[in-house]
Design a protein around this motif. Structure first.
Motif, PDB file in Angstrom:
ATOM      1  N   SER A 109       0.851  -1.195   0.000  1.00 22.36           N
ATOM      2  CA  SER A 109       0.000   0.000   0.000  1.00 22.36           C
ATOM      3  C   SER A 109       0.884   1.242   0.000  1.00 22.36           C
ATOM      4  N   GLY A 110       0.283   2.394  -0.256  1.00 24.64           N
ATOM      5  CA  GLY A 110       1.046   3.645  -0.237  1.00 24.64           C
ATOM      6  C   GLY A 110       1.707   3.911   1.103  1.00 24.64           C
ATOM      7  N   GLY A 111       0.984   3.643   2.170  1.00 24.43           N
ATOM      8  CA  GLY A 111       1.543   3.863   3.508  1.00 24.43           C
ATOM      9  C   GLY A 111       2.722   2.952   3.790  1.00 24.43           C
ATOM     10  N   GLN A 112       2.613   1.691   3.316  1.00 27.54           N
ATOM     11  CA  GLN A 112       3.719   0.746   3.494  1.00 27.54           C
ATOM     12  C   GLN A 112       4.935   1.188   2.677  1.00 27.54           C
ATOM     13  N   LYS A 113       4.699   1.635   1.441  1.00 35.21           N
ATOM     14  CA  LYS A 113       5.814   2.120   0.607  1.00 35.21           C
ATOM     15  C   LYS A 113       6.537   3.275   1.295  1.00 35.21           C
ATOM     16  N   GLN A 114       5.764   4.183   1.887  1.00 31.23           N
ATOM     17  CA  GLN A 114       6.401   5.343   2.511  1.00 31.23           C
ATOM     18  C   GLN A 114       7.191   4.932   3.753  1.00 31.23           C
ATOM     19  N   ARG A 115       6.691   3.946   4.488  1.00 33.45           N
ATOM     20  CA  ARG A 115       7.448   3.466   5.655  1.00 33.45           C
ATOM     21  C   ARG A 115       8.741   2.774   5.213  1.00 33.45           C
ATOM     22  N   VAL A 116       8.694   2.060   4.075  1.00 34.80           N
ATOM     23  CA  VAL A 116       9.929   1.475   3.526  1.00 34.80           C
ATOM     24  C   VAL A 116      10.889   2.593   3.121  1.00 34.80           C
ATOM     25  N   ALA A 117      10.355   3.644   2.514  1.00 34.96           N
ATOM     26  CA  ALA A 117      11.199   4.777   2.101  1.00 34.96           C
ATOM     27  C   ALA A 117      11.882   5.421   3.310  1.00 34.96           C
ATOM     28  N   ILE A 118      11.169   5.494   4.424  1.00 38.11           N
ATOM     29  CA  ILE A 118      11.768   6.051   5.656  1.00 38.11           C
ATOM     30  C   ILE A 118      12.869   5.112   6.154  1.00 38.11           C
ATOM     31  N   ALA A 119      12.583   3.802   6.163  1.00 40.34           N
ATOM     32  CA  ALA A 119      13.597   2.825   6.593  1.00 40.34           C
ATOM     33  C   ALA A 119      14.829   2.908   5.694  1.00 40.34           C
ATOM     34  N   ARG A 120      14.607   3.066   4.386  1.00 38.54           N
ATOM     35  CA  ARG A 120      15.730   3.163   3.449  1.00 38.54           C
ATOM     36  C   ARG A 120      16.593   4.391   3.755  1.00 38.54           C
ATOM     37  N   ALA A 121      15.948   5.526   4.033  1.00 36.48           N
ATOM     38  CA  ALA A 121      16.707   6.741   4.372  1.00 36.48           C
ATOM     39  C   ALA A 121      17.483   6.544   5.683  1.00 36.48           C
ATOM     40  N   LEU A 122      16.863   5.889   6.666  1.00 35.70           N
ATOM     41  CA  LEU A 122      17.522   5.672   7.958  1.00 35.70           C
ATOM     42  C   LEU A 122      18.700   4.699   7.852  1.00 35.70           C
ATOM     43  N   ALA A 123      18.683   3.849   6.824  1.00 33.55           N
ATOM     44  CA  ALA A 123      19.760   2.870   6.656  1.00 33.55           C
ATOM     45  C   ALA A 123      21.117   3.526   6.419  1.00 33.55           C
ATOM     46  N   MET A 124      21.107   4.771   5.961  1.00 32.64           N
ATOM     47  CA  MET A 124      22.359   5.501   5.748  1.00 32.64           C
ATOM     48  C   MET A 124      22.833   6.199   7.028  1.00 32.64           C
ATOM     49  N   LYS A 125      22.114   5.941   8.130  1.00 32.45           N
ATOM     50  CA  LYS A 125      22.469   6.502   9.445  1.00 32.45           C
ATOM     51  C   LYS A 125      22.647   8.022   9.403  1.00 32.45           C
ATOM     52  N   PRO A 126      21.621   8.732   8.910  1.00 28.53           N
ATOM     53  CA  PRO A 126      21.752  10.186   8.788  1.00 28.53           C
ATOM     54  C   PRO A 126      21.649  10.886  10.143  1.00 28.53           C
ATOM     55  N   ASP A 127      22.218  12.084  10.212  1.00 29.79           N
ATOM     56  CA  ASP A 127      22.059  12.941  11.394  1.00 29.79           C
ATOM     57  C   ASP A 127      20.813  13.804  11.271  1.00 29.79           C
ATOM     58  N   ILE A 128      20.339  13.972  10.034  1.00 30.61           N
ATOM     59  CA  ILE A 128      19.217  14.869   9.732  1.00 30.61           C
ATOM     60  C   ILE A 128      18.276  14.141   8.777  1.00 30.61           C
ATOM     61  N   MET A 129      16.962  14.291   8.999  1.00 27.49           N
ATOM     62  CA  MET A 129      15.978  13.753   8.060  1.00 27.49           C
ATOM     63  C   MET A 129      15.122  14.894   7.505  1.00 27.49           C
ATOM     64  N   LEU A 130      14.977  14.921   6.184  1.00 23.34           N
ATOM     65  CA  LEU A 130      14.104  15.879   5.511  1.00 23.34           C
ATOM     66  C   LEU A 130      12.904  15.109   4.956  1.00 23.34           C
ATOM     67  N   PHE A 131      11.714  15.631   5.185  1.00 29.24           N
ATOM     68  CA  PHE A 131      10.483  14.990   4.690  1.00 29.24           C
ATOM     69  C   PHE A 131       9.740  15.989   3.803  1.00 29.24           C
ATOM     70  N   ASP A 132       9.535  15.617   2.546  1.00 29.15           N
ATOM     71  CA  ASP A 132       8.835  16.498   1.618  1.00 29.15           C
ATOM     72  C   ASP A 132       7.403  16.010   1.420  1.00 29.15           C
ATOM     73  N   GLU A 133       6.493  16.558   2.208  1.00 27.36           N
ATOM     74  CA  GLU A 133       5.070  16.188   2.148  1.00 27.36           C
ATOM     75  C   GLU A 133       4.904  14.665   2.076  1.00 27.36           C
ATOM     76  N   PRO A 134       5.393  13.949   3.097  1.00 28.15           N
ATOM     77  CA  PRO A 134       5.450  12.488   3.025  1.00 28.15           C
ATOM     78  C   PRO A 134       4.094  11.802   3.004  1.00 28.15           C
ATOM     79  N   THR A 135       3.023  12.510   3.351  1.00 29.18           N
ATOM     80  CA  THR A 135       1.706  11.853   3.366  1.00 29.18           C
ATOM     81  C   THR A 135       0.766  12.383   2.279  1.00 29.18           C
ATOM     82  N   SER A 136       1.244  13.299   1.428  1.00 26.39           N
ATOM     83  CA  SER A 136       0.308  13.946   0.491  1.00 26.39           C
ATOM     84  C   SER A 136      -0.197  12.999  -0.598  1.00 26.39           C
ATOM     85  N   ALA A 137       0.548  11.912  -0.883  1.00 22.23           N
ATOM     86  CA  ALA A 137       0.101  10.964  -1.914  1.00 22.23           C
ATOM     87  C   ALA A 137      -0.712   9.812  -1.320  1.00 22.23           C
TER      88      ALA A 137
END
Length: 252
Positions: free
Chosen positions: A150-178
Motif C-alpha cells: 500500500s502507499g503507507g507501506q511504501k512510505q514506511r519502507v522509504a523512511i527505513a531506506r533513508a535511515l539505513a544511511m544513518k543520517p544525522d538529519i531527516m528531511l520529509f517532503d510532504e510524506p503523506t500527500s500521496a
C-alpha cells in the motif's frame, strides 16, 4: 553549532524566482515543520539543502560544513562534488512519491545504498535492514516488491531506506500527500517515533495536527519567503502576520 544553516538563499527556475532570500537555522534534535500554500517554495528549500537543486545566491552549511557559500559578488559557490557527497550523506530525504526501485524487493531497496555507498558488508546491511523494517512495522514485507505494498507501506519502507544511511538529519517532503487519509496515520506514527528519539527533522507538511503536536518550531512560507516562524502555540493560536492568519483559516 546548527545542524542546518541556510542563509539568504535565492533560487530561480528561468524567470520564476522560487526562493527570495530564505534563511533557516535548525538545531540538533529539533523538529521544524514547514507549512504554507502550494508553490510557496517549501519543497524547493528542502531540495536546495540536500543539493538536489543548485542555489543562485546565499550559503548552506550542514553540520558545520559548508556545501555552498557566497562569493564577493554574492553568488553561491559550491565546494567540490566529492566534499558535497560526503556532507550530504549525513542527510536523509523522504519524498512524497516514495521513489523506491520497483524491480527490487523491500529488503534490496534498503540495503542497496549502505552496501554500494558506505561499503557495508552484506550480512551487516541485511541485519540492519531487518531491524529497521521491524521498527517501521514491516518485517513481514521484507521479500515483497513495491507493487505489492500500500502507499503507507511504501512510505514506511522509504523512511527505513533513508535511515539505513544513518543520517544525522531527516528531511520529509510532504510524506503523506500521496496517501489515502487512513494510511496517513501509520506514516506519521513512524515520524513521531523518530521525533521522540531526538532525530533532527525538517518536515514540509499539510498535516496541521502533526505540525502542531510534533513540531518544536513552525515555519510559514508564502511567495518564496519565510513570512513567520515561532512555537506551535504562537503560530496556530496567535499568528502575527495576516498572510499566516488567512492561510490557517483556510486549512484548519
Amino acid at each position: 553549532m546548527y545542524m542546518i544553516e541556510a542563509k539568504n538563499v535565492y533560487k530561480s527556475f528561468g524567470n520564476l524566482q522560487v526562493l527570495k532570500g530564505v534563511s533557516l537555522n535548525v538545531n540538533k534534535g529539533e523538529v521544524v515543520a514547514v507549512i504554507g500554500p502550494s508553490g510557496s517554495g517549501k519543497s524547493t528549500l528542502l531540495r536546495c539543502i540536500i543539493h538536489l537543486e543548485v542555489i543562485d545566491k546565499g550559503s548552506i552549511i550542514i553540520g558545520g560544513q559548508p556545501i555552498a557559500y557566497e562569493d564577493e559578488e554574492g553568488r553561491a559557490t559550491y565546494v567540490p562534488d566529492k566534499q558535497i557527497r560526503q556532507i550530504c550523506k549525513k542527510v536523509g530525504m523522504v519524498f512524497q512519491n516514495f521513489n523506491l526501485f520497483p524491480h527490487k524487493t523491500v529488503l534490496e531497496n534498503i540495503i542497496e545504498a549502505p552496501i554500494v555507498v558506505n561499503k557495508m558488508p552484506k550480512k551487516e546491511a541485511i541485519d540492519m535492514a531487518e531491524a529497521l523494517l521491524e521498527r517501521v512495522g514491516l518485517l513481514d514485507k521484507r521479500d515483497s516488491y513495491p507493487s505489492q505494498l500500500s502507499g503507507g507501506q511504501k512510505q514506511r519502507v522509504a523512511i527505513a531506506r533513508a535511515l539505513a544511511m544513518k543520517p544525522d538529519i531527516m528531511l520529509f517532503d510532504e510524506p503523506t500527500s500521496a496517501l489515502d487519509p487512513e494510511l496517513t496515520g501509520e506514516v506519521l506514527k513512524v515520524m513521531r517515533d523518530l521525533a521522540e528519539d531526538r532525530m533532527t527533522m525538517v518536515v514540509v507538511t499539510h498535516e496541521m495536527g502533526f505540525a502542531r503536536e510534533v513540531g518544536h518550531r513552525i515555519v510559514f512560507m508564502d511567495g518564496g519567503e519565510i513570512i513567520e516562524e515561532g512555537l506551535p502555540e504562537e503560530i496556530f493560536y496567535n499568528p502575527r502576520n495576516d498572510r499566516t492568519r488567512n492561510f490557517l483559516k483556510q486549512v484548519l
